[in-house]
Design a protein around this motif. Structure first.
Motif, PDB file in Angstrom:
ATOM      1  N   LEU A   4     -20.674  -3.401 -11.675  1.00 44.02           N
ATOM      2  CA  LEU A   4     -19.941  -2.224 -11.208  1.00 44.02           C
ATOM      3  C   LEU A   4     -19.483  -1.291 -12.313  1.00 44.02           C
ATOM      4  CD1 LEU A   4     -17.568  -4.008  -8.641  1.00 44.02           C
ATOM      5  CD2 LEU A   4     -19.760  -2.924  -8.166  1.00 44.02           C
ATOM      6  N   GLY A   5     -19.459  -1.787 -13.558  1.00 40.38           N
ATOM      7  CA  GLY A   5     -18.837  -1.009 -14.612  1.00 40.38           C
ATOM      8  C   GLY A   5     -17.331  -1.252 -14.594  1.00 40.38           C
ATOM      9  N   ASN A   6     -16.616  -0.492 -15.391  1.00 40.18           N
ATOM     10  CA  ASN A   6     -15.181  -0.761 -15.561  1.00 40.18           C
ATOM     11  C   ASN A   6     -14.350  -0.141 -14.439  1.00 40.18           C
ATOM     12  OD1 ASN A   6     -12.912  -1.798 -16.812  1.00 40.18           O
ATOM     13  ND2 ASN A   6     -12.618   0.019 -18.077  1.00 40.18           N
ATOM     14  N   ARG A   7     -14.435  -0.723 -13.262  1.00 37.61           N
ATOM     15  CA  ARG A   7     -13.674  -0.243 -12.100  1.00 37.61           C
ATOM     16  C   ARG A   7     -12.225  -0.734 -12.147  1.00 37.61           C
ATOM     17  NH1 ARG A   7     -17.146   0.136  -7.329  1.00 37.61           N
ATOM     18  NH2 ARG A   7     -19.049   1.198  -8.012  1.00 37.61           N
ATOM     19  N   LYS A   8     -11.366  -0.074 -11.376  1.00 43.88           N
ATOM     20  CA  LYS A   8     -10.008  -0.572 -11.170  1.00 43.88           C
ATOM     21  C   LYS A   8     -10.075  -1.829 -10.317  1.00 43.88           C
ATOM     22  CE  LYS A   8      -7.660   3.914 -11.291  1.00 43.88           C
ATOM     23  NZ  LYS A   8      -6.881   4.893 -10.481  1.00 43.88           N
ATOM     24  N   ILE A   9      -9.175  -2.769 -10.594  1.00 49.19           N
ATOM     25  CA  ILE A   9      -9.108  -4.008  -9.811  1.00 49.19           C
ATOM     26  C   ILE A   9      -7.657  -4.466  -9.752  1.00 49.19           C
ATOM     27  CG2 ILE A   9      -9.623  -5.414 -11.867  1.00 49.19           C
ATOM     28  CD1 ILE A   9     -10.901  -7.499 -10.004  1.00 49.19           C
ATOM     29  N   THR A  10      -7.270  -5.024  -8.620  1.00 46.86           N
ATOM     30  CA  THR A  10      -5.962  -5.660  -8.485  1.00 46.86           C
ATOM     31  C   THR A  10      -6.196  -7.122  -8.142  1.00 46.86           C
ATOM     32  OG1 THR A  10      -4.918  -3.612  -7.746  1.00 46.86           O
ATOM     33  CG2 THR A  10      -3.760  -5.658  -7.264  1.00 46.86           C
ATOM     34  N   LEU A  11      -5.652  -8.005  -8.973  1.00 44.64           N
ATOM     35  CA  LEU A  11      -5.791  -9.444  -8.754  1.00 44.64           C
ATOM     36  C   LEU A  11      -4.486  -9.972  -8.182  1.00 44.64           C
ATOM     37  CD1 LEU A  11      -7.163  -8.690 -11.797  1.00 44.64           C
ATOM     38  CD2 LEU A  11      -8.073 -10.983 -11.428  1.00 44.64           C
ATOM     39  N   CYS A  12      -4.569 -10.593  -7.006  1.00 45.11           N
ATOM     40  CA  CYS A  12      -3.383 -11.142  -6.343  1.00 45.11           C
ATOM     41  C   CYS A  12      -3.514 -12.661  -6.253  1.00 45.11           C
ATOM     42  CB  CYS A  12      -3.246 -10.573  -4.932  1.00 45.11           C
ATOM     43  SG  CYS A  12      -3.124  -8.761  -4.866  1.00 45.11           S
ATOM     44  N   LYS A  13      -2.433 -13.354  -6.583  1.00 38.01           N
ATOM     45  CA  LYS A  13      -2.448 -14.816  -6.438  1.00 38.01           C
ATOM     46  C   LYS A  13      -1.073 -15.300  -6.001  1.00 38.01           C
ATOM     47  CE  LYS A  13      -1.279 -16.155 -11.175  1.00 38.01           C
ATOM     48  NZ  LYS A  13      -1.549 -17.118 -12.243  1.00 38.01           N
ATOM     49  N   GLU A  14      -1.054 -16.505  -5.458  1.00 39.37           N
ATOM     50  CA  GLU A  14       0.188 -17.108  -4.966  1.00 39.37           C
ATOM     51  C   GLU A  14       0.901 -16.184  -3.974  1.00 39.37           C
ATOM     52  OE1 GLU A  14       1.034 -20.389  -6.112  1.00 39.37           O
ATOM     53  OE2 GLU A  14      -1.023 -20.116  -6.765  1.00 39.37           O
ATOM     54  N   LEU A  15       0.133 -15.520  -3.135  1.00 37.90           N
ATOM     55  CA  LEU A  15       0.715 -14.569  -2.190  1.00 37.90           C
ATOM     56  C   LEU A  15       1.742 -15.251  -1.282  1.00 37.90           C
ATOM     57  CD1 LEU A  15      -2.425 -12.474  -1.200  1.00 37.90           C
ATOM     58  CD2 LEU A  15      -0.438 -11.672  -2.482  1.00 37.90           C
ATOM     59  N   THR A  16       2.884 -14.613  -1.114  1.00 33.28           N
ATOM     60  CA  THR A  16       4.038 -15.030  -0.302  1.00 33.28           C
ATOM     61  C   THR A  16       4.800 -16.219  -0.898  1.00 33.28           C
ATOM     62  OG1 THR A  16       3.026 -16.650   1.221  1.00 33.28           O
ATOM     63  CG2 THR A  16       2.776 -14.310   1.783  1.00 33.28           C
ATOM     64  N   LYS A  17       4.333 -16.733  -2.037  1.00 33.31           N
ATOM     65  CA  LYS A  17       5.008 -17.870  -2.654  1.00 33.31           C
ATOM     66  C   LYS A  17       6.015 -17.387  -3.701  1.00 33.31           C
ATOM     67  CE  LYS A  17       0.927 -20.806  -2.029  1.00 33.31           C
ATOM     68  NZ  LYS A  17      -0.128 -21.582  -2.702  1.00 33.31           N
ATOM     69  N   LYS A  18       6.738 -18.316  -4.272  1.00 34.12           N
ATOM     70  CA  LYS A  18       7.782 -17.987  -5.251  1.00 34.12           C
ATOM     71  C   LYS A  18       7.215 -17.237  -6.449  1.00 34.12           C
ATOM     72  CE  LYS A  18      11.423 -20.150  -8.043  1.00 34.12           C
ATOM     73  NZ  LYS A  18      12.075 -21.423  -8.421  1.00 34.12           N
ATOM     74  N   HIS A  19       6.022 -17.632  -6.897  1.00 29.94           N
ATOM     75  CA  HIS A  19       5.436 -17.028  -8.088  1.00 29.94           C
ATOM     76  C   HIS A  19       4.292 -16.062  -7.729  1.00 29.94           C
ATOM     77  CE1 HIS A  19       7.866 -19.600 -10.595  1.00 29.94           C
ATOM     78  NE2 HIS A  19       7.423 -20.678  -9.952  1.00 29.94           N
ATOM     79  N   GLU A  20       4.483 -15.331  -6.637  1.00 27.89           N
ATOM     80  CA  GLU A  20       3.494 -14.318  -6.254  1.00 27.89           C
ATOM     81  C   GLU A  20       3.256 -13.351  -7.416  1.00 27.89           C
ATOM     82  OE1 GLU A  20       3.558 -12.236  -2.285  1.00 27.89           O
ATOM     83  OE2 GLU A  20       4.231 -10.574  -3.540  1.00 27.89           O
ATOM     84  N   THR A  21       1.973 -13.096  -7.705  1.00 20.88           N
ATOM     85  CA  THR A  21       1.615 -12.223  -8.820  1.00 20.88           C
ATOM     86  C   THR A  21       0.620 -11.170  -8.351  1.00 20.88           C
ATOM     87  OG1 THR A  21       1.891 -14.049 -10.379  1.00 20.88           O
ATOM     88  CG2 THR A  21       0.664 -12.133 -11.154  1.00 20.88           C
ATOM     89  N   VAL A  22       0.896  -9.918  -8.702  1.00 19.97           N
ATOM     90  CA  VAL A  22      -0.016  -8.806  -8.411  1.00 19.97           C
ATOM     91  C   VAL A  22      -0.308  -8.113  -9.731  1.00 19.97           C
ATOM     92  CG1 VAL A  22      -0.362  -6.677  -7.125  1.00 19.97           C
ATOM     93  CG2 VAL A  22       0.975  -8.529  -6.111  1.00 19.97           C
ATOM     94  N   PHE A  23      -1.563  -8.159 -10.165  1.00 20.03           N
ATOM     95  CA  PHE A  23      -1.969  -7.663 -11.478  1.00 20.03           C
ATOM     96  C   PHE A  23      -2.950  -6.505 -11.278  1.00 20.03           C
ATOM     97  CE2 PHE A  23      -4.501  -8.979 -15.534  1.00 20.03           C
ATOM     98  CZ  PHE A  23      -3.953  -7.918 -16.237  1.00 20.03           C
ATOM     99  N   ALA A  24      -2.441  -5.274 -11.385  1.00 20.26           N
ATOM    100  CA  ALA A  24      -3.282  -4.078 -11.233  1.00 20.26           C
ATOM    101  C   ALA A  24      -3.799  -3.673 -12.605  1.00 20.26           C
ATOM    102  CB  ALA A  24      -2.473  -2.945 -10.604  1.00 20.26           C
TER     103      ALA A  24
END
Length: 286
Positions: free
Chosen positions: A177-197
Protein backbone atom coordinates in the motif's frame (compact mmCIF):
# COMPACT_ATOMS: atom_id res chain seq x y z
CA UNK A 1 -42.65 -25.92 15.54
CA UNK A 2 -38.96 -25.17 14.98
CA UNK A 3 -36.84 -23.34 17.52
CA UNK A 4 -34.87 -20.14 16.97
CA UNK A 5 -31.13 -19.59 16.66
CA UNK A 6 -30.06 -16.50 18.63
CA UNK A 7 -26.75 -14.85 17.71
CA UNK A 8 -25.71 -13.39 21.07
CA UNK A 9 -22.85 -10.89 21.17
CA UNK A 10 -20.58 -11.15 24.20
CA UNK A 11 -18.09 -8.60 25.61
CA UNK A 12 -14.75 -8.15 23.86
CA UNK A 13 -13.04 -7.37 27.14
CA UNK A 14 -15.19 -5.49 29.63
CA UNK A 15 -17.90 -7.66 31.18
CA UNK A 16 -20.03 -4.56 31.80
CA UNK A 17 -20.69 -4.47 28.04
CA UNK A 18 -22.90 -7.57 28.32
CA UNK A 19 -26.47 -6.54 27.51
CA UNK A 20 -29.52 -7.34 29.64
CA UNK A 21 -31.11 -9.00 26.63
CA UNK A 22 -28.09 -11.22 25.98
CA UNK A 23 -28.10 -12.40 29.61
CA UNK A 24 -31.83 -13.17 29.40
CA UNK A 25 -31.54 -15.03 26.08
CA UNK A 26 -28.62 -17.13 27.35
CA UNK A 27 -30.65 -18.06 30.43
CA UNK A 28 -33.80 -18.87 28.47
CA UNK A 29 -32.17 -20.86 25.66
CA UNK A 30 -32.30 -24.65 25.75
CA UNK A 31 -28.67 -24.87 24.65
CA UNK A 32 -25.67 -22.57 24.17
CA UNK A 33 -23.28 -23.31 21.31
CA UNK A 34 -19.91 -21.80 22.26
CA UNK A 35 -16.63 -21.43 20.39
CA UNK A 36 -14.65 -22.56 23.45
CA UNK A 37 -16.68 -23.91 26.35
CA UNK A 38 -13.70 -23.56 28.73
CA UNK A 39 -13.58 -19.84 28.00
CA UNK A 40 -17.35 -19.29 27.94
CA UNK A 41 -17.97 -21.03 31.27
CA UNK A 42 -16.25 -18.07 32.99
CA UNK A 43 -18.72 -15.67 31.36
CA UNK A 44 -21.73 -17.83 32.22
CA UNK A 45 -20.61 -18.28 35.81
CA UNK A 46 -20.14 -14.53 36.20
CA UNK A 47 -23.76 -13.92 35.20
CA UNK A 48 -25.06 -17.06 36.95
CA UNK A 49 -26.25 -18.66 33.70
CA UNK A 50 -26.85 -22.41 34.09
CA UNK A 51 -27.85 -23.29 30.51
CA UNK A 52 -26.09 -26.40 29.08
CA UNK A 53 -23.28 -25.77 26.58
CA UNK A 54 -21.91 -27.54 23.55
CA UNK A 55 -18.86 -26.67 21.46
CA UNK A 56 -19.15 -25.16 17.99
CA UNK A 57 -15.87 -24.05 16.43
CA UNK A 58 -13.71 -23.89 13.30
CA UNK A 59 -12.97 -27.61 13.22
CA UNK A 60 -16.56 -28.91 13.50
CA UNK A 61 -18.32 -25.97 11.81
CA UNK A 62 -20.21 -28.00 9.17
CA UNK A 63 -20.86 -31.35 10.85
CA UNK A 64 -21.92 -29.75 14.15
CA UNK A 65 -24.03 -27.15 12.34
CA UNK A 66 -26.24 -29.93 10.93
CA UNK A 67 -26.53 -31.47 14.40
CA UNK A 68 -27.61 -28.11 15.85
CA UNK A 69 -30.12 -27.59 13.03
CA UNK A 70 -31.67 -30.99 13.80
CA UNK A 71 -32.15 -29.88 17.43
CA UNK A 72 -33.63 -26.57 16.23
CA UNK A 73 -36.08 -28.53 14.05
CA UNK A 74 -37.16 -30.42 17.18
CA UNK A 75 -38.15 -27.10 18.76
CA UNK A 76 -35.08 -26.26 20.82
CA UNK A 77 -33.93 -22.64 21.04
CA UNK A 78 -30.15 -22.32 20.70
CA UNK A 79 -27.93 -19.34 21.55
CA UNK A 80 -24.68 -19.04 19.60
CA UNK A 81 -21.76 -17.22 21.22
CA UNK A 82 -18.15 -16.69 20.24
CA UNK A 83 -15.20 -16.13 22.59
CA UNK A 84 -15.66 -12.37 22.26
CA UNK A 85 -17.82 -10.11 20.13
CA UNK A 86 -20.54 -10.87 17.62
CA UNK A 87 -20.98 -14.44 16.29
CA UNK A 88 -20.70 -15.05 12.53
CA UNK A 89 -18.37 -12.05 12.04
CA UNK A 90 -15.04 -13.55 10.94
CA UNK A 91 -16.31 -16.63 12.75
CA UNK A 92 -17.59 -20.15 11.85
CA UNK A 93 -21.06 -19.04 12.91
CA UNK A 94 -21.57 -17.74 9.36
CA UNK A 95 -21.90 -21.36 8.18
CA UNK A 96 -24.45 -22.18 10.86
CA UNK A 97 -26.54 -19.15 9.88
CA UNK A 98 -26.46 -20.18 6.21
CA UNK A 99 -27.46 -23.77 6.99
CA UNK A 100 -30.28 -22.52 9.24
CA UNK A 101 -31.72 -20.38 6.45
CA UNK A 102 -31.49 -23.29 4.02
CA UNK A 103 -33.43 -25.41 6.52
CA UNK A 104 -36.05 -22.72 7.10
CA UNK A 105 -34.89 -22.04 10.66
CA UNK A 106 -35.46 -18.55 12.08
CA UNK A 107 -32.34 -16.63 13.13
CA UNK A 108 -32.35 -13.57 15.40
CA UNK A 109 -29.55 -11.21 16.39
CA UNK A 110 -28.91 -10.09 19.97
CA UNK A 111 -26.46 -7.26 19.21
CA UNK A 112 -23.61 -5.99 21.32
CA UNK A 113 -19.85 -5.56 21.18
CA UNK A 114 -17.99 -5.85 17.86
CA UNK A 115 -14.23 -5.21 17.74
CA UNK A 116 -14.06 -4.05 14.11
CA UNK A 117 -16.77 -1.38 14.52
CA UNK A 118 -15.34 -0.23 17.86
CA UNK A 119 -11.87 0.18 16.34
CA UNK A 120 -13.25 2.03 13.32
CA UNK A 121 -15.03 4.52 15.58
CA UNK A 122 -11.78 5.14 17.48
CA UNK A 123 -9.52 5.33 14.41
CA UNK A 124 -9.98 8.98 13.35
CA UNK A 125 -10.09 7.65 9.78
CA UNK A 126 -13.12 7.98 7.44
CA UNK A 127 -16.02 5.86 8.72
CA UNK A 128 -18.71 6.35 6.06
CA UNK A 129 -17.32 3.65 3.77
CA UNK A 130 -15.25 0.72 5.01
CA UNK A 131 -14.43 -2.89 4.22
CA UNK A 132 -13.72 -5.60 6.77
CA UNK A 133 -11.26 -8.32 5.76
CA UNK A 134 -10.90 -10.13 9.09
CA UNK A 135 -7.59 -12.01 9.33
CA UNK A 136 -5.47 -12.08 6.18
CA UNK A 137 -5.46 -15.60 4.64
CA UNK A 138 -2.80 -17.96 5.98
CA UNK A 139 -2.41 -19.49 2.51
CA UNK A 140 0.43 -17.63 0.75
CA UNK A 141 -1.26 -17.53 -2.67
CA UNK A 142 -4.58 -16.26 -1.30
CA UNK A 143 -2.82 -13.69 0.90
CA UNK A 144 -0.80 -12.43 -2.09
CA UNK A 145 -4.00 -12.17 -4.14
CA UNK A 146 -5.75 -10.12 -1.46
CA UNK A 147 -2.75 -7.84 -0.89
CA UNK A 148 -2.67 -7.13 -4.63
CA UNK A 149 -6.32 -5.98 -4.50
CA UNK A 150 -6.04 -3.72 -1.44
CA UNK A 151 -4.00 -0.87 -3.06
CA UNK A 152 -7.02 0.15 -5.19
CA UNK A 153 -9.48 -0.01 -2.27
CA UNK A 154 -10.92 3.45 -1.60
CA UNK A 155 -12.79 2.44 1.56
CA UNK A 156 -11.20 2.37 5.01
CA UNK A 157 -9.77 -1.13 5.52
CA UNK A 158 -10.17 -3.11 8.75
CA UNK A 159 -8.09 -6.20 9.58
CA UNK A 160 -7.58 -8.43 12.60
CA UNK A 161 -4.12 -9.66 13.55
CA UNK A 162 -2.47 -11.75 16.25
CA UNK A 163 0.59 -10.30 18.03
CA UNK A 164 3.04 -12.92 16.72
CA UNK A 165 2.12 -12.09 13.10
CA UNK A 166 1.84 -8.30 13.45
CA UNK A 167 5.31 -7.24 12.26
CA UNK A 168 5.17 -9.47 9.20
CA UNK A 169 1.69 -8.19 8.30
CA UNK A 170 2.70 -4.54 8.74
CA UNK A 171 5.70 -5.10 6.44
CA UNK A 172 3.51 -6.72 3.78
CA UNK A 173 0.92 -3.94 4.01
CA UNK A 174 3.59 -1.26 3.74
CA UNK A 175 5.02 -2.95 0.66
CA UNK A 176 1.60 -3.32 -0.96
CA UNK A 177 0.00 0.00 0.00
CA UNK A 178 2.88 2.38 0.58
CA UNK A 179 3.08 4.57 3.66
CA UNK A 180 -0.63 4.88 4.45
CA UNK A 181 -2.15 6.13 7.70
CA UNK A 182 -3.03 3.33 10.11
CA UNK A 183 -4.60 3.11 13.56
CA UNK A 184 -3.71 0.07 15.64
CA UNK A 185 -6.19 -0.80 18.40
CA UNK A 186 -5.63 -3.44 21.07
CA UNK A 187 -7.13 -4.47 24.39
CA UNK A 188 -10.36 -2.75 23.36
CA UNK A 189 -12.72 -2.01 26.31
CA UNK A 190 -10.12 -3.37 28.75
CA UNK A 191 -8.10 -1.52 31.38
CA UNK A 192 -5.09 -1.14 29.08
CA UNK A 193 -6.98 -0.22 25.91
CA UNK A 194 -4.52 1.27 23.42
CA UNK A 195 -5.21 3.28 20.25
CA UNK A 196 -2.09 4.06 18.22
CA UNK A 197 -2.71 6.40 15.25
CA UNK A 198 0.37 6.49 13.04
CA UNK A 199 1.63 5.45 9.58
CA UNK A 200 2.67 2.03 8.34
CA UNK A 201 6.36 3.00 8.25
CA UNK A 202 6.29 4.46 11.75
CA UNK A 203 4.39 1.42 13.05
CA UNK A 204 7.07 -0.87 11.61
CA UNK A 205 9.81 1.17 13.28
CA UNK A 206 7.93 1.18 16.59
CA UNK A 207 7.43 -2.59 16.69
CA UNK A 208 11.05 -3.26 15.83
CA UNK A 209 11.77 -1.95 19.33
CA UNK A 210 8.53 -2.93 21.11
CA UNK A 211 7.24 -6.50 21.19
CA UNK A 212 3.57 -6.70 20.08
CA UNK A 213 1.21 -7.89 22.79
CA UNK A 214 -2.54 -8.52 22.69
CA UNK A 215 -4.95 -9.01 19.79
CA UNK A 216 -4.91 -6.16 17.26
CA UNK A 217 -7.46 -4.46 15.05
CA UNK A 218 -5.77 -2.57 12.18
CA UNK A 219 -7.67 0.31 10.61
CA UNK A 220 -5.99 1.55 7.41
CA UNK A 221 -6.87 4.49 5.20
CA UNK A 222 -8.11 3.67 1.73
CA UNK A 223 -6.80 5.13 -1.48
CA UNK A 224 -8.03 8.69 -1.89
CA UNK A 225 -10.19 9.71 -4.83
CA UNK A 226 -7.62 12.41 -5.57
CA UNK A 227 -4.98 9.71 -6.07
CA UNK A 228 -7.31 7.79 -8.36
CA UNK A 229 -8.03 10.91 -10.43
CA UNK A 230 -4.33 11.71 -10.73
CA UNK A 231 -3.52 8.16 -11.87
CA UNK A 232 -6.39 8.16 -14.34
CA UNK A 233 -5.36 11.55 -15.70
CA UNK A 234 -1.77 10.33 -16.05
CA UNK A 235 -2.95 7.33 -18.09
CA UNK A 236 -5.08 9.58 -20.33
CA UNK A 237 -2.13 11.92 -20.95
CA UNK A 238 -0.18 8.98 -22.35
CA UNK A 239 -2.59 9.15 -25.31
CA UNK A 240 -2.44 11.82 -27.99
CA UNK A 241 -5.48 14.10 -28.04
CA UNK A 242 -6.77 12.63 -31.32
CA UNK A 243 -6.54 9.08 -29.91
CA UNK A 244 -8.39 10.15 -26.79
CA UNK A 245 -11.19 11.82 -28.77
CA UNK A 246 -11.36 8.83 -31.13
CA UNK A 247 -12.01 6.47 -28.20
CA UNK A 248 -15.19 8.36 -27.32
CA UNK A 249 -16.25 8.66 -30.97
CA UNK A 250 -16.04 4.88 -31.27
CA UNK A 251 -18.52 4.72 -28.37
CA UNK A 252 -20.98 6.67 -30.51
CA UNK A 253 -20.41 10.17 -29.16
CA UNK A 254 -20.36 13.18 -31.47
CA UNK A 255 -17.05 14.94 -32.13
CA UNK A 256 -18.17 17.84 -29.92
CA UNK A 257 -19.14 15.59 -26.98
CA UNK A 258 -16.01 13.44 -27.41
CA UNK A 259 -13.82 16.54 -27.22
CA UNK A 260 -15.68 17.67 -24.10
CA UNK A 261 -15.15 14.29 -22.38
CA UNK A 262 -11.48 14.15 -23.37
CA UNK A 263 -10.91 17.68 -22.06
CA UNK A 264 -12.41 16.72 -18.70
CA UNK A 265 -10.29 13.56 -18.50
CA UNK A 266 -7.11 15.50 -19.23
CA UNK A 267 -7.94 18.43 -16.96
CA UNK A 268 -7.86 21.01 -19.75
CA UNK A 269 -10.39 23.15 -21.62
CA UNK A 270 -12.21 21.95 -24.73
CA UNK A 271 -10.52 24.80 -26.63
CA UNK A 272 -7.11 23.28 -25.81
CA UNK A 273 -8.25 19.92 -27.18
CA UNK A 274 -9.47 21.64 -30.34
CA UNK A 275 -6.14 23.40 -30.76
CA UNK A 276 -4.25 20.13 -30.27
CA UNK A 277 -6.37 18.42 -32.90
CA UNK A 278 -5.74 21.29 -35.33
CA UNK A 279 -2.00 21.14 -34.70
CA UNK A 280 -1.92 17.37 -35.13
CA UNK A 281 -3.94 17.71 -38.33
CA UNK A 282 -1.57 20.35 -39.77
CA UNK A 283 1.48 18.26 -38.84
CA UNK A 284 -0.09 15.26 -40.60
CA UNK A 285 -0.78 17.30 -43.76
CA UNK A 286 2.80 18.54 -43.90
Amino acid sequence: MSGILYLCATPIGNLEDMTFRAIRMLREADLIAAEDTRNSIKLLNHFEIKTPMTSYHEFNRIEKAHQLVNQLKQGKNIALITDAGTPAISDPGEDLVKICYEAGIRVEIVPGACACVSALALSALPTRRFCFEGFLPADKAKRKQLLECLPEETRTIILYEAPHHLKKTLAQLNEALGNRKITLCKELTKKHETVFATTLEEALQYYEKEEPRGEYVLVIEGKSFEELEQEERKSWLELEAKEHVALYEKQGLSRKEAMKRAAKDRGVSRREIYQELLTESRDFCQ
